[in-house]
Write a protein that holds these residues in place. Sequence first.
Motif, PDB file in Angstrom:
ATOM      1  N   PRO A   1      64.885  31.061 -15.932  1.00 15.32           N
ATOM      2  CA  PRO A   1      65.932  32.086 -15.883  1.00 15.32           C
ATOM      3  C   PRO A   1      66.157  32.815 -17.198  1.00 15.32           C
ATOM      4  CG  PRO A   1      66.944  29.960 -16.096  1.00 15.32           C
ATOM      5  CD  PRO A   1      65.486  29.732 -16.206  1.00 15.32           C
TER       6      PRO A   1
ATOM      7  N   GLY B   1      74.987  28.686 -20.021  1.00 12.04           N
ATOM      8  CA  GLY B   1      75.572  29.207 -18.791  1.00 12.04           C
ATOM      9  C   GLY B   1      74.521  29.602 -17.782  1.00 12.04           C
ATOM     10  N   ARG B   2      73.338  30.016 -18.256  1.00  6.80           N
ATOM     11  CA  ARG B   2      72.300  30.444 -17.337  1.00  6.80           C
ATOM     12  C   ARG B   2      71.246  29.370 -17.108  1.00  6.80           C
ATOM     13  NH1 ARG B   2      70.120  35.855 -19.136  1.00  6.80           N
ATOM     14  NH2 ARG B   2      72.000  36.728 -18.269  1.00  6.80           N
TER      15      ARG B   2
ATOM     16  N   PHE C   1      68.541  23.634 -16.120  1.00  6.13           N
ATOM     17  CA  PHE C   1      68.281  22.221 -16.437  1.00  6.13           C
ATOM     18  C   PHE C   1      67.012  21.716 -15.749  1.00  6.13           C
ATOM     19  CE2 PHE C   1      72.758  23.189 -16.550  1.00  6.13           C
ATOM     20  CZ  PHE C   1      73.078  22.837 -17.823  1.00  6.13           C
TER      21      PHE C   1
ATOM     22  N   GLY D   1      78.695  26.608 -11.395  1.00 11.79           N
ATOM     23  CA  GLY D   1      77.239  26.733 -11.301  1.00 11.79           C
ATOM     24  C   GLY D   1      76.692  27.852 -12.166  1.00 11.79           C
ATOM     25  N   SER D   2      75.389  27.752 -12.474  1.00  9.38           N
ATOM     26  CA  SER D   2      74.739  28.748 -13.329  1.00  9.38           C
ATOM     27  C   SER D   2      74.810  30.142 -12.733  1.00  9.38           C
ATOM     28  CB  SER D   2      73.276  28.377 -13.514  1.00  9.38           C
ATOM     29  OG  SER D   2      73.144  27.103 -13.977  1.00  9.38           O
TER      30      SER D   2
ATOM     31  N   ILE E   1      78.124  31.835 -13.257  1.00 13.79           N
ATOM     32  CA  ILE E   1      78.464  32.133 -14.647  1.00 13.79           C
ATOM     33  C   ILE E   1      77.708  33.358 -15.143  1.00 13.79           C
ATOM     34  CG2 ILE E   1      78.346  31.264 -16.992  1.00 13.79           C
ATOM     35  CD1 ILE E   1      78.785  28.507 -15.817  1.00 13.79           C
TER      36      ILE E   1
ATOM     37  N   GLY F   1      72.322  32.944 -13.178  1.00 14.16           N
ATOM     38  CA  GLY F   1      71.337  31.878 -13.048  1.00 14.16           C
ATOM     39  C   GLY F   1      69.920  32.405 -12.957  1.00 14.16           C
TER      40      GLY F   1
ATOM     41  N   PRO G   1      79.117  24.990 -16.081  1.00 16.94           N
ATOM     42  CA  PRO G   1      77.671  25.163 -15.943  1.00 16.94           C
ATOM     43  C   PRO G   1      77.015  23.967 -15.257  1.00 16.94           C
ATOM     44  CG  PRO G   1      78.362  25.323 -18.222  1.00 16.94           C
ATOM     45  CD  PRO G   1      79.492  24.747 -17.458  1.00 16.94           C
ATOM     46  N   GLY G   2      75.830  24.201 -14.738  1.00 22.72           N
ATOM     47  CA  GLY G   2      75.077  23.161 -14.034  1.00 22.72           C
ATOM     48  C   GLY G   2      74.343  23.793 -12.881  1.00 22.72           C
TER      49      GLY G   2
END
Lengths: 178, 239
Positions: free
Chosen positions: A49, A70-71, A74, B87-88, B91, B94, B117-118
């Motif tokens: 991303p 934030g983007r 993971f 969630g990404s 925010i 993503g 975030p996550g």
Amino acid sequence: MSYEIPHRWIVTFRYPLEPLPPPKELRGRPIIDPNLCIGCGACVRACPPNAITEEIDISKGIKVVKIFYGRCIFCGRCWEVCPEGAIRLSNEFELATPNKDDLIQYVVLPLHKCVNCGKPTEFTERQVVRVLTMIQELPIERREELRSKILLCRECKASFLSKPMELRGSEVYEKVKA
Amino acid sequence: MRRLRPKLRSVWVFHVDAGACNGCDIEVLDVLTPFYDVERFGIKLVPTPRQADALLVTGSVNRQAVIGLKRVYEAMPPKPRIVVAIGSCAIAGGIFYDSLSVYGGVDKVLPVHLYIPGCPPRPEAILFGLGQLLGIVNKKVRAEEYIVKEPIKDRGYRGLFTERIYKDVRYFLTKYVGYYDRDEILENVCEVLRESRSIEEVEHRLIAKASSVRDPRLREVYLVLSGFVVEQLRGRSRT
């Protein structure tokens, strides 16, 4: 408190009031170790991303690697591709914040300066050190040729290498060798 | 037991899916299950925005969802109108951040009070965020900036251990065992290469290492690796 189902009537974790250690394999916040990062940009290319970005500021002579959690999804691709082991996913997951600017990590790396003209080039000092250690095993003629290409900026390289061998300035060679 | 003195009590929340993949929605539901039980803090999921104090928005806000999202926001009571981006995608868009049908973030449309975030965030992460909203926990992250001055550290090149063989073993291990188990094995192989004087000694030591580990998968890795390292070192000394 563990993740095994407790044999008691109340099963609720007391989580925000008491810590609940995450599993070891959890992919949490990716952290760049500034002592190891060379600014090669492999993680920037790999990040799906584009949460990791890089900016080159030639006038200031710095390269900024910026990671925005934030983007980030993971996924761990940055950890997989990093040639230095500088970026790895930690166990931290408590990232909630009211301010979006808290979710940014910057690493500022100095750019390599051309040995002939002294202007900053597009790559960092640490990248040059790594490449110089990597060419140590090559035969000496090939190593010297590569050294002259690595240590010069783009304009100096073009003017230096376009000349025939006998017209190349010896002072540039001496600077490169030093 | 610590007595709770939250800033807000009984926050009733309404959950809006603004184009999510349902990952974040499932994690929001997890927070309501008995294991995580967010209702002990007075947070309750309500079926209509007219009763809600807070919106839990998930998903990259796409062009169709933004119509409903704005209507939901206007239907809420005028105070306190809290918006939580989960969630990404919610925010900053993503993985869909540069897609054409996506606004990329709730904060492009509505004022946001909390970011979680996550991808998706764990139920614990959502609980931590909602706890911050109530004022019972404090935030842990902050912006970090490192200005690098010192040069890169030496890896301790000694004996047969050089930068090239380090890179070769690293790429081989990334393909063979993946990134998670790679670093520990790599460190052991580097130690073997530093200490041994000849190629035969490297092979001998790696096979000894393979027979000393108990995990059969690790033993397999060390055996294959001994063949690979010896082949690389022999090929290099020939040229």
